[in-house]
Scaffold this motif. Structure first.
Motif, PDB file in Angstrom:
ATOM      1  N   LEU A  90       0.815  -1.221   0.000  1.00 44.62           N
ATOM      2  CA  LEU A  90       0.000   0.000   0.000  1.00 44.62           C
ATOM      3  C   LEU A  90       0.851   1.275   0.000  1.00 44.62           C
ATOM      4  O   LEU A  90       0.347   2.346  -0.347  1.00 44.62           O
ATOM      5  CB  LEU A  90      -0.924   0.028   1.220  1.00 44.62           C
ATOM      6  CG  LEU A  90      -2.097  -0.940   1.239  1.00 44.62           C
ATOM      7  CD1 LEU A  90      -2.865  -0.813   2.553  1.00 44.62           C
ATOM      8  CD2 LEU A  90      -3.035  -0.688   0.062  1.00 44.62           C
ATOM      9  N   VAL A  91       2.108   1.163   0.408  1.00 46.59           N
ATOM     10  CA  VAL A  91       2.917   2.376   0.577  1.00 46.59           C
ATOM     11  C   VAL A  91       4.044   2.482  -0.441  1.00 46.59           C
ATOM     12  O   VAL A  91       4.908   3.351  -0.322  1.00 46.59           O
ATOM     13  CB  VAL A  91       3.486   2.471   2.009  1.00 46.59           C
ATOM     14  CG1 VAL A  91       2.353   2.547   3.016  1.00 46.59           C
ATOM     15  CG2 VAL A  91       4.415   1.293   2.321  1.00 46.59           C
ATOM     16  N   HIS A  92       4.064   1.623  -1.438  1.00 47.55           N
ATOM     17  CA  HIS A  92       5.078   1.744  -2.480  1.00 47.55           C
ATOM     18  C   HIS A  92       4.918   3.088  -3.190  1.00 47.55           C
ATOM     19  O   HIS A  92       3.825   3.438  -3.648  1.00 47.55           O
ATOM     20  CB  HIS A  92       4.955   0.607  -3.493  1.00 47.55           C
ATOM     21  CG  HIS A  92       5.431  -0.707  -2.953  1.00 47.55           C
ATOM     22  ND1 HIS A  92       5.457  -1.861  -3.697  1.00 47.55           N
ATOM     23  CD2 HIS A  92       5.920  -1.052  -1.731  1.00 47.55           C
ATOM     24  CE1 HIS A  92       5.924  -2.852  -2.972  1.00 47.55           C
ATOM     25  NE2 HIS A  92       6.201  -2.386  -1.774  1.00 47.55           N
ATOM     26  N   GLY A  93       6.008   3.843  -3.251  1.00 50.44           N
ATOM     27  CA  GLY A  93       5.964   5.161  -3.878  1.00 50.44           C
ATOM     28  C   GLY A  93       5.423   6.246  -2.963  1.00 50.44           C
ATOM     29  O   GLY A  93       5.364   7.411  -3.359  1.00 50.44           O
ATOM     30  N   LYS A  94       5.042   5.872  -1.734  1.00 58.00           N
ATOM     31  CA  LYS A  94       4.470   6.842  -0.796  1.00 58.00           C
ATOM     32  C   LYS A  94       5.326   6.998   0.463  1.00 58.00           C
ATOM     33  O   LYS A  94       5.298   8.033   1.113  1.00 58.00           O
ATOM     34  CB  LYS A  94       3.049   6.430  -0.424  1.00 58.00           C
ATOM     35  CG  LYS A  94       2.132   6.403  -1.651  1.00 58.00           C
ATOM     36  CD  LYS A  94       0.740   5.930  -1.325  1.00 58.00           C
ATOM     37  CE  LYS A  94      -0.115   5.889  -2.598  1.00 58.00           C
ATOM     38  NZ  LYS A  94      -1.498   5.451  -2.337  1.00 58.00           N
ATOM     39  N   LEU A  95       6.069   5.943   0.793  1.00 54.88           N
ATOM     40  CA  LEU A  95       7.015   5.994   1.899  1.00 54.88           C
ATOM     41  C   LEU A  95       8.344   5.416   1.419  1.00 54.88           C
ATOM     42  O   LEU A  95       8.368   4.514   0.568  1.00 54.88           O
ATOM     43  CB  LEU A  95       6.517   5.178   3.098  1.00 54.88           C
ATOM     44  CG  LEU A  95       5.236   5.637   3.798  1.00 54.88           C
ATOM     45  CD1 LEU A  95       4.888   4.649   4.914  1.00 54.88           C
ATOM     46  CD2 LEU A  95       5.371   7.041   4.352  1.00 54.88           C
ATOM     47  N   ASP A  96       9.440   5.930   1.967  1.00 57.86           N
ATOM     48  CA  ASP A  96      10.744   5.379   1.615  1.00 57.86           C
ATOM     49  C   ASP A  96      10.880   3.974   2.186  1.00 57.86           C
ATOM     50  O   ASP A  96      10.458   3.699   3.316  1.00 57.86           O
ATOM     51  CB  ASP A  96      11.868   6.258   2.174  1.00 57.86           C
ATOM     52  CG  ASP A  96      11.977   7.602   1.462  1.00 57.86           C
ATOM     53  OD1 ASP A  96      11.355   7.748   0.386  1.00 57.86           O
ATOM     54  OD2 ASP A  96      12.680   8.482   1.978  1.00 57.86           O
ATOM     55  N   LEU A  97      11.486   3.090   1.390  1.00 63.23           N
ATOM     56  CA  LEU A  97      11.725   1.712   1.807  1.00 63.23           C
ATOM     57  C   LEU A  97      13.224   1.451   1.895  1.00 63.23           C
ATOM     58  O   LEU A  97      14.027   2.158   1.290  1.00 63.23           O
ATOM     59  CB  LEU A  97      11.085   0.720   0.827  1.00 63.23           C
ATOM     60  CG  LEU A  97       9.583   0.858   0.567  1.00 63.23           C
ATOM     61  CD1 LEU A  97       9.133  -0.199  -0.431  1.00 63.23           C
ATOM     62  CD2 LEU A  97       8.790   0.728   1.862  1.00 63.23           C
ATOM     63  N   THR A  98      13.592   0.415   2.641  1.00 63.34           N
ATOM     64  CA  THR A  98      14.988   0.019   2.744  1.00 63.34           C
ATOM     65  C   THR A  98      15.320  -0.983   1.645  1.00 63.34           C
ATOM     66  O   THR A  98      14.434  -1.436   0.902  1.00 63.34           O
ATOM     67  CB  THR A  98      15.276  -0.630   4.107  1.00 63.34           C
ATOM     68  OG1 THR A  98      14.591  -1.897   4.170  1.00 63.34           O
ATOM     69  CG2 THR A  98      14.783   0.268   5.244  1.00 63.34           C
ATOM     70  N   ALA A  99      16.593  -1.370   1.581  1.00 59.85           N
ATOM     71  CA  ALA A  99      17.010  -2.377   0.601  1.00 59.85           C
ATOM     72  C   ALA A  99      16.348  -3.723   0.867  1.00 59.85           C
ATOM     73  O   ALA A  99      16.199  -4.541  -0.045  1.00 59.85           O
ATOM     74  CB  ALA A  99      18.531  -2.530   0.633  1.00 59.85           C
TER      75      ALA A  99
END
Length: 317
Positions: free
Chosen positions: A244-253
């Motif tokens: 749900l948060v892809h492109g909306k919150l930064d993610l780690t490797a």
């Protein structure tokens, strides 16, 4: 409009709700429309959660957490969140029934999902010989014969850990070489209780009420054979529920939500994350609960600072 919306009903979500509710913030928690409680709902005996010296059933523990959260005023809504919008000062989430809910803060605690083999009886015998967590369930396999499926670091770690309890641990891997780091491989190779089963995959799981064995399929020639077992641990990875948060919150490797240091603060002000969705390493109920505490306190501090800033603005207007 709400002060806090919590997405997720595992240990992180309900612990965050308990703290937020006790702070008088009247949290709204969205639990799944299908099932609440996270992975603990698939766990039978939990013996390593503090406060339960005799152990507790996973579903019972989650029910107690929910009752505690509701006792302090948490509203639980049995629906899935299908869309989130964190772009504005007010955060918006859309539920499965199409309703839109707004809040000053959101705590995202959707957890992670163990990768499964995808074969018959895997779910049916979960907690009855089939497990995804050596730390949780290894104790129940003292002097037993068990197997671990996987070839990465987590599989080697689980196999090595399980030798503390089991008499024999088979490691089943689809190939003839491991993906694990050299040090983890060597640790497993040097353990006399561990035996590797190369070029093999689990084709079937056997047992009526308890696991009794598995059928192995050779990945080279396709031949099959049975292997008697008391336990099967699946260690082929897990995936944080971040779709749900892809492109909306930064993610780690690792694909988890990135947070600032030991806090729960994400890349979007007013949005906090907790539990397995930020933790690629430990994935325990107790660490998830602790993370939920951090998220609730961070959200409370954010709301207090926001209120203070509004008061100053009104005073100087």
């Amino acid at each position: 409009m709400h002060q806090i919306i919590i997405i997720g009903s595992g240990p992180a979500g309900f612990t965050a709700a308990i703290y937020a509710a006790r702070a008088g913030l009247k949290p709204v928690l969205f639990a799944s429309a299908v099932g609440i409680g996270g992975e603990l709902m698939n766990t039978t005996e939990v013996e390593n959660f503090p406060g339960f010296p005799e152990g507790v059933q996973g579903p019972d523990l989650m029910q107690k957490m929910q009752e505690q959260a509701e006792r302090f005023g948490t509203e639980v809504i049995y629906d899935d969140i299908t869309e989130v919008d964190f772009s504005g000062e007010m955060k918006r989430v859309t539920a499965g029934d199409g309703s839109v809910h707004e809040a000053h803060t959101v705590i995202y605690a959707t957890g992670s999902a163990y990768r499964k083999l995808g074969i018959a009886d895997e779910d049916r015998l979960s907690g009855h010989g089939v497990s995804w967590c050596a730390t949780c369930d290894g104790f129940f396999f003292r002097e037993k014969t068990i197997a671990v499926v996987g070839g990465g670091d987590s599989a080697m770690e689980e196999a090595t850990f399980l030798t503390r309890f089991a008499d024999k641990v088979f490691v089943i891997h689809r190939r003839e070489e491991l993906k694990a780091s050299k040090i983890m491989q060597q640790r497993a190779f040097d353990n006399p209780k561990i035996e590797f089963v190369w070029n093999s995959e689990v084709a079937a799981i056997q047992g009526e009420t308890e696991l009794t064995g598995i059928t192995l399929r050779d990945t080279v020639d396709g031949s099959e054979r049975d292997l008697a077992l008391d336990g099967l641990f699946i260690a082929i990875g897990n995936d944080p529920r971040t779709h749900l948060v892809h492109g909306k919150l930064d993610l780690t490797a690792d694909g988890t939500i990135a947070v600032e240091g030991r806090s729960s603060r994400t890349s979007s002000p007013g949005v906090f994350a907790a539990g397995d969705v930020i933790d690629p390493s430990y994935r325990q109920a107790i660490t998830a609960a602790a993370s939920g505490t951090v998220a609730a306190l961070d959200a409370e501090h954010y709301l207090a600072a926001r209120e203070q800033a509004e008061q100053i603005a009104l005073a100087t207007a």
